[in-house]
Enzyme design. Structure first.
Site, short mmCIF file in Angstrom:
data_model
loop_
_atom_site.label_atom_id
_atom_site.label_comp_id
_atom_site.label_asym_id
_atom_site.label_seq_id
_atom_site.Cartn_x
_atom_site.Cartn_y
_atom_site.Cartn_z
N TRP A 1 -6.17 -2.99 -7.43
CA TRP A 1 -7.15 -3.20 -6.35
C TRP A 1 -7.16 -4.63 -5.82
O TRP A 1 -7.81 -4.93 -4.83
CB TRP A 1 -8.56 -2.84 -6.84
CG TRP A 1 -8.73 -1.38 -7.16
CD1 TRP A 1 -7.78 -0.40 -7.17
CD2 TRP A 1 -9.96 -0.73 -7.52
NE1 TRP A 1 -8.33 0.81 -7.52
CE2 TRP A 1 -9.68 0.63 -7.74
CE3 TRP A 1 -11.27 -1.18 -7.68
CZ2 TRP A 1 -10.65 1.55 -8.10
CZ3 TRP A 1 -12.25 -0.27 -8.04
CH2 TRP A 1 -11.94 1.08 -8.25
N GLU B 1 8.44 -4.93 -8.08
CA GLU B 1 7.75 -5.08 -6.80
C GLU B 1 8.47 -6.14 -5.95
O GLU B 1 8.21 -7.34 -6.11
CB GLU B 1 6.30 -5.53 -7.03
CG GLU B 1 5.51 -4.55 -7.87
CD GLU B 1 4.01 -4.71 -7.64
OE1 GLU B 1 3.38 -3.72 -7.27
OE2 GLU B 1 3.49 -5.82 -7.80
N SER C 1 4.07 -1.35 -0.87
CA SER C 1 3.84 -0.41 0.24
C SER C 1 4.17 1.04 -0.11
O SER C 1 4.63 1.79 0.74
CB SER C 1 4.58 -0.86 1.50
OG SER C 1 4.13 -2.15 1.89
N GLY D 1 -1.07 -0.93 -4.28
CA GLY D 1 -2.09 -1.84 -3.78
C GLY D 1 -2.93 -1.16 -2.71
O GLY D 1 -3.87 -0.42 -3.00
N GLY D 2 -2.57 -1.38 -1.45
CA GLY D 2 -3.35 -0.89 -0.32
C GLY D 2 -3.76 0.58 -0.42
O GLY D 2 -4.93 0.93 -0.19
P1 PGA Z 1 0.89 -2.79 -1.82
O1 PGA Z 1 0.71 -3.71 -3.15
O2 PGA Z 1 0.96 -1.37 -2.30
O3 PGA Z 1 -0.32 -3.07 -1.00
O4 PGA Z 1 2.15 -3.22 -1.17
C1 PGA Z 1 1.38 -3.40 -4.34
C2 PGA Z 1 1.10 -4.48 -5.37
O5 PGA Z 1 1.11 -5.66 -5.02
O6 PGA Z 1 0.87 -4.18 -6.55
#
Ligand code: PGA
Length: 255
Positions: free
Chosen positions: A11, A168, A213, A234-235
């Site tokens: 988050w 990542e 993403s 993340g998002g």
């Molecule tokens: P994101 O972030 O899904 O918003 O790209 C992933 C993360 O940084 O763990």
């Protein structure tokens, strides 16, 4: 052995504890009973207690986003592994690229945290990944291997079952740009080699997550790749329906 997926929500610095409660409740209502996929949410420290209560009795696990490697003492502003365990944390995200970039965390420091988390009985999610410049310069595999080997230095094979690695690519985080499944798999396969070099057979069972993403539209193709065992999201983890959709994709691929 069929792979077991882990879908973990990072988050970041989002959600007050009231908002965290609502989000956890939505996630628990949608996917809190299934047990074929590992699911975790990683709220901020200030929402851990609320989140822990809201997910009690469900199959959703709790994680933190960082910790300090020492057990206690004069480290103003820091949080130890035992403090996280006290709230029922199973996971802790370590070495996220945002921490490497903004807080200058090094592989050595991250390695201390990984060992401290493992000794306390938690599962570290060690994050690794190259920048766009490094990818374009052709050093992706070297950069990622160094981060994996450095982050897991001196971790005994007996603790390998509690290790999680998240690949990542920095250029894909929060940008809407995703590595193609083939690009991600290529790096995951190298990470797998590193894990087997460190832990022999146990390295084959370590979950390697993709992050950057990942969203409902691209998750299936990524999760189908041989060495992609889940996602660090993340998002798309900030809304119950999109996060649940990712969990459901992993469930359908587990059948
Ligand atoms: P994101 O972030 O899904 O918003 O790209 C992933 C993360 O940084 O763990």
């Amino acid at each position: 052995m069929a792979k077991r997926y882990l879908i973990a929500g990072n988050w970041k610095m989002n959600k007050t504890s009231g908002e965290a409660k609502a989000l956890v409740e939505g996630i628990v209502a949608a996917v809190g009973k299934q047990t074929s996929v590992d699911v975790a949410v990683c709220p901020t420290f200030t929402s851990l207690e609320t989140a822990s209560k809201a997910l009690a009795g469900s199959s959703v696990k709790l994680g933190a986003q960082n910790m300090y490697p020492k057990p206690s003492g004069a480290y103003t502003g820091e949080i130890s592994a035992d403090m996280l365990l006290d709230f029922g944390c199973t996971y802790v995200v370590l070495g996220h690229s945002e921490r490497r970039e903004y807080f200058k965390e090094t592989d050595e420091f991250i390695n201390e945290k990984v060992k401290s988390a493992l000794s306390a009985g938690m599962k570290p999610i060690l994050c690794v990944g190259e920048t766009l410049e490094q990818r374009e310069g052709g050093s992706t595999i070297d950069v990622v291997s160094k981060q994996v080997l450095g982050g897991l230095k001196d971790v005994p094979a007996s603790q390998a079952e509690n290790v999680v690695v998240a690949y990542e690519p920095v250029w894909a985080i929060g940008t809407g740009k995703t590595a193609t499944p083939a690009m991600a798999q290529e790096v995951h396969a190298e990470i797998r080699k590193n894990l087997v070099s460190l832990f022999e057979e146990a390295g084959n069972n370590i979950q390697i997550l993709y992050g950057g993403s990942m969203k409902p539209e691209n998750a299936e193709a990524l999760l189908k790749e041989k060495d992609i065992d889940g996602g660090l999201i993340g998002g798309a983890s900030l809304k119950a329906d999109s996060f649940a959709s990712l969990v459901n994709t992993a469930i359908s691929l587990s059948k």
